[in-house]
Motif scaffolding. Structure first.
Motif, PDB file in Angstrom:
ATOM      1  N   ASP A 138       0.816  -1.221   0.000  1.00 54.97           N
ATOM      2  CA  ASP A 138       0.000   0.000   0.000  1.00 54.97           C
ATOM      3  C   ASP A 138       0.852   1.273   0.000  1.00 54.97           C
ATOM      4  OD1 ASP A 138      -2.456  -1.316  -0.027  1.00 54.97           O
ATOM      5  OD2 ASP A 138      -2.456  -1.549   2.156  1.00 54.97           O
ATOM      6  N   LEU A 139       2.171   1.125   0.079  1.00 55.84           N
ATOM      7  CA  LEU A 139       3.029   2.305   0.090  1.00 55.84           C
ATOM      8  C   LEU A 139       3.149   2.898  -1.319  1.00 55.84           C
ATOM      9  CD1 LEU A 139       6.052   1.260   2.360  1.00 55.84           C
ATOM     10  CD2 LEU A 139       4.288   2.966   2.880  1.00 55.84           C
ATOM     11  N   PRO A 140       2.857   4.186  -1.495  1.00 57.26           N
ATOM     12  CA  PRO A 140       3.109   4.832  -2.779  1.00 57.26           C
ATOM     13  C   PRO A 140       4.614   4.944  -3.020  1.00 57.26           C
ATOM     14  CG  PRO A 140       1.603   6.135  -1.417  1.00 57.26           C
ATOM     15  CD  PRO A 140       2.212   5.094  -0.539  1.00 57.26           C
ATOM     16  N   VAL A 141       4.994   5.052  -4.288  1.00 61.68           N
ATOM     17  CA  VAL A 141       6.405   5.221  -4.635  1.00 61.68           C
ATOM     18  C   VAL A 141       6.563   6.477  -5.480  1.00 61.68           C
ATOM     19  CG1 VAL A 141       6.946   2.772  -4.446  1.00 61.68           C
ATOM     20  CG2 VAL A 141       6.200   3.688  -6.646  1.00 61.68           C
ATOM     21  N   LEU A 142       7.640   7.190  -5.220  1.00 58.57           N
ATOM     22  CA  LEU A 142       7.893   8.480  -5.853  1.00 58.57           C
ATOM     23  C   LEU A 142       9.055   8.341  -6.825  1.00 58.57           C
ATOM     24  CD1 LEU A 142       6.989  11.492  -5.625  1.00 58.57           C
ATOM     25  CD2 LEU A 142       8.663  11.754  -3.794  1.00 58.57           C
ATOM     26  N   GLY A 143       8.907   8.902  -8.043  1.00 62.20           N
ATOM     27  CA  GLY A 143       9.989   8.773  -9.003  1.00 62.20           C
ATOM     28  C   GLY A 143       9.809   9.635 -10.231  1.00 62.20           C
ATOM     29  N   LEU A 144      10.745   9.493 -11.160  1.00 61.63           N
ATOM     30  CA  LEU A 144      10.779  10.292 -12.375  1.00 61.63           C
ATOM     31  C   LEU A 144       9.713   9.824 -13.359  1.00 61.63           C
ATOM     32  CD1 LEU A 144      12.779  12.554 -13.523  1.00 61.63           C
ATOM     33  CD2 LEU A 144      13.693  10.705 -14.923  1.00 61.63           C
ATOM     34  N   PRO A 145       8.904  10.724 -13.889  1.00 59.94           N
ATOM     35  CA  PRO A 145       7.912  10.322 -14.894  1.00 59.94           C
ATOM     36  C   PRO A 145       8.577   9.623 -16.079  1.00 59.94           C
ATOM     37  CG  PRO A 145       7.560  12.597 -14.198  1.00 59.94           C
ATOM     38  CD  PRO A 145       8.873  12.165 -13.607  1.00 59.94           C
ATOM     39  N   GLY A 146       7.965   8.542 -16.543  1.00 58.07           N
ATOM     40  CA  GLY A 146       8.505   7.812 -17.676  1.00 58.07           C
ATOM     41  C   GLY A 146       9.617   6.843 -17.338  1.00 58.07           C
ATOM     42  N   SER A 147       9.987   6.740 -16.076  1.00 57.18           N
ATOM     43  CA  SER A 147      11.081   5.848 -15.676  1.00 57.18           C
ATOM     44  C   SER A 147      10.614   4.401 -15.666  1.00 57.18           C
ATOM     45  CB  SER A 147      11.594   6.226 -14.286  1.00 57.18           C
ATOM     46  OG  SER A 147      10.586   6.055 -13.301  1.00 57.18           O
ATOM     47  N   ARG A 148      11.575   3.505 -15.870  1.00 56.53           N
ATOM     48  CA  ARG A 148      11.261   2.072 -15.782  1.00 56.53           C
ATOM     49  C   ARG A 148      10.781   1.723 -14.386  1.00 56.53           C
ATOM     50  NH1 ARG A 148       8.799  -1.481 -17.989  1.00 56.53           N
ATOM     51  NH2 ARG A 148       9.654  -3.569 -18.306  1.00 56.53           N
ATOM     52  N   TRP A 149      11.329   2.385 -13.406  1.00 61.33           N
ATOM     53  CA  TRP A 149      10.959   2.186 -11.998  1.00 61.33           C
ATOM     54  C   TRP A 149       9.459   2.393 -11.791  1.00 61.33           C
ATOM     55  CZ3 TRP A 149      10.515   1.347  -7.001  1.00 61.33           C
ATOM     56  CH2 TRP A 149      10.131   2.336  -6.086  1.00 61.33           C
ATOM     57  N   LEU A 150       8.912   3.492 -12.274  1.00 66.03           N
ATOM     58  CA  LEU A 150       7.485   3.739 -12.088  1.00 66.03           C
ATOM     59  C   LEU A 150       6.635   2.817 -12.953  1.00 66.03           C
ATOM     60  CD1 LEU A 150       6.993   7.600 -11.620  1.00 66.03           C
ATOM     61  CD2 LEU A 150       7.433   5.810  -9.925  1.00 66.03           C
ATOM     62  N   GLU A 151       7.117   2.489 -14.145  1.00 58.50           N
ATOM     63  CA  GLU A 151       6.378   1.570 -15.002  1.00 58.50           C
ATOM     64  C   GLU A 151       6.220   0.204 -14.323  1.00 58.50           C
ATOM     65  OE1 GLU A 151       8.579   1.410 -18.595  1.00 58.50           O
ATOM     66  OE2 GLU A 151       7.957   3.410 -19.284  1.00 58.50           O
ATOM     67  N   ARG A 246      -2.651  24.953  -3.801  1.00 60.61           N
ATOM     68  CA  ARG A 246      -2.577  24.516  -2.402  1.00 60.61           C
ATOM     69  C   ARG A 246      -1.526  23.418  -2.255  1.00 60.61           C
ATOM     70  NH1 ARG A 246      -5.387  20.770   1.047  1.00 60.61           N
ATOM     71  NH2 ARG A 246      -6.565  19.944  -0.745  1.00 60.61           N
ATOM     72  N   LEU A 247      -0.691  23.549  -1.235  1.00 55.23           N
ATOM     73  CA  LEU A 247       0.289  22.506  -0.931  1.00 55.23           C
ATOM     74  C   LEU A 247      -0.364  21.455  -0.049  1.00 55.23           C
ATOM     75  CD1 LEU A 247       3.543  24.549  -0.205  1.00 55.23           C
ATOM     76  CD2 LEU A 247       2.821  23.476  -2.336  1.00 55.23           C
ATOM     77  N   ALA A 248      -0.249  20.193  -0.478  1.00 60.13           N
ATOM     78  CA  ALA A 248      -0.835  19.093   0.295  1.00 60.13           C
ATOM     79  C   ALA A 248      -0.068  17.820   0.025  1.00 60.13           C
ATOM     80  CB  ALA A 248      -2.307  18.896  -0.074  1.00 60.13           C
ATOM     81  N   ALA A 249       0.202  17.039   1.051  1.00 60.53           N
ATOM     82  CA  ALA A 249       0.937  15.786   0.895  1.00 60.53           C
ATOM     83  C   ALA A 249       0.100  14.786   0.105  1.00 60.53           C
ATOM     84  CB  ALA A 249       1.284  15.207   2.260  1.00 60.53           C
ATOM     85  N   PHE A 250       0.729  14.106  -0.844  1.00 56.26           N
ATOM     86  CA  PHE A 250       0.019  13.109  -1.645  1.00 56.26           C
ATOM     87  C   PHE A 250      -0.290  11.858  -0.839  1.00 56.26           C
ATOM     88  CE2 PHE A 250       4.561  12.282  -2.307  1.00 56.26           C
ATOM     89  CZ  PHE A 250       4.638  10.933  -2.024  1.00 56.26           C
ATOM     90  N   ALA A 251       0.435  11.645   0.258  1.00 57.95           N
ATOM     91  CA  ALA A 251       0.304  10.411   1.026  1.00 57.95           C
ATOM     92  C   ALA A 251      -0.522  10.573   2.286  1.00 57.95           C
ATOM     93  CB  ALA A 251       1.701   9.876   1.373  1.00 57.95           C
ATOM     94  N   ARG A 252      -1.216  11.665   2.432  1.00 53.94           N
ATOM     95  CA  ARG A 252      -2.066  11.862   3.619  1.00 53.94           C
ATOM     96  C   ARG A 252      -3.530  11.624   3.263  1.00 53.94           C
ATOM     97  NH1 ARG A 252       0.121  11.578   8.629  1.00 53.94           N
ATOM     98  NH2 ARG A 252       1.975  12.844   8.816  1.00 53.94           N
TER      99      ARG A 252
END
Length: 252
Positions: A138-151, A246-252
C-alpha cells in the motif's frame, strides 16, 4: 489546484550536519528521510520523524545504495536480491522511528544514484519494486515520470507518484542533467519558483539547452542539501500560494 512539496531531510550523520531540517519541515508537506545508508543515523532518523509527526508532514523512506562516503551518488552494481534486502532494511528502520513518533512511513523514494539508475536499469528497478511490494504493497512510490521504476511499480499494483525537481536542470529527453555537468543545479529562487508554477500548470520549461520540455508531476522536490534550500522552498511555496495552488501531501 494542489501539489505536494517534498525535500530530502535527515541527511546528517553523527556530529556532521547537513541542511536545515527544522526550517524545511515548516514549509514542505512531505519529508524524504535518509535511512542510514547514504546518510542519517538512528538519532537523526528519530529526531526528524518526531518533528515531521509534530508538524503533520508525511514521512517517506529515502532509500539508497550503501554508500556513506559517496553520499549515495555513486552507482553500485548490487545484485538485485541484495538490493531488495537493503531497501527492505532501510524502510523497516525508518518505519520503526516513525511509529515511535506516532506515525508511519507513508511512501518510498529512492535517492541519488539509485534514483537515476532505475530510470533505465531493469534489474535494479525490479528489485526496488519487489522490496516495496513485499514490505507494504500500500506504500506509494515516488519517481521520475517515464522511468522504468514507475512503469514496473505500476505493473506490480503500487501507487506511483510522479516527481519534478524544482532546483535541477533537465535534458531535452526529460531526465536530470548529471550533477557533474555545468548548470545541473539551479540556485535562483525566483527562477525556480516560476519553473515550479509552469510545471504545476502543465506548461513546458526550458531544458538545459533551451529546448521546451514538459514535466508531469504530482510532487515537487527542493533538495535540502543546497545552500539556499530554505529560501528556495519558501519562495516556491509563496509563489504557488499566490497563484491559488494549495500545498498538500500526496500520502495523507
Amino acid at each position: 489546484m494542489r501539489i505536494d512539496l517534498n525535500s530530502d531531510l535527515g541527511e546528517g550523520f553523527g556530529r556532521w550536519e547537513l541542511g536545515d531540517d527544522e526550517a524545511l519541515l515548516s514549509i514542505v508537506t512531505s519529508a524524504n528521510v535518509a535511512c542510514g545508508f547514504h546518510a542519517g543515523d538512528p538519532t537523526v532518523m528519530r529526531r526528524v520523524c518526531a518533528r515531521a509527526a509534530d508538524r503533520g508532514v508525511a514521512v517517506g523512506a529515502q532509500v539508497g545504495y550503501r554508500d556513506l562516503a559517496g553520499f549515495g551518488r555513486r552507482f553500485i552494481d548490487v545484485p538485485p536480491d541484495e538490493l531488495a534486502d537493503d531497501v527492505v532494511y532501510q524502510i523497516g528502520a525508518l518505519d520503526a522511528f516513525a511509529r515511535i513518533a506516532g506515525d508511519r512511513v507513508r511512501y518510498v523514494k529512492p535517492h541519488g544514484a539509485l534514483y537515476n539508475a532505475i530510470v533505465h536499469h531493469e534489474g535494479q528497478a525490479r528489485a526496488v519494486v519487489e522490496a516495496v511490494r513485499s514490505y507494504d504493497a500500500d506504500l506509494p512510490v515516488l519517481g521520475l515520470p517515464g522511468s522504468r521504476w514507475l512503469e514496473l511499480a505500476e505493473q506490480a499494483g503500487l501507487r506511483v507518484v510522479r516527481e519534478a525537481f524544482a532546483d535541477r536542470a533537465y535534458t531535452p529527453e526529460g531526465v536530470l542533467v548529471p550533477r557533474r555537468h555545468p548548470g545541473a543545479v539551479l540556485h535562483d529562487p525566483d527562477e525556480i519558483a516560476e519553473r515550479c508554477l509552469r510545471i504545476v500548470h502543465g506548461e513546458p520549461i526550458p531544458a538545459v539547452d533551451g529546448t521546451p520540455v514538459r514535466i508531469t508531476a504530482d510532487s515537487l522536490c527542493v533538495h535540502g542539501d543546497t545552500p539556499d534550500a530554505v529560501r528556495v522552498a519558501e519562495r516556491v511555496a509563496r509563489r504557488l500560494a499566490d497563484e491559488g495552488v494549495r500545498l498538500a501531501a500526496f500520502a495523507r
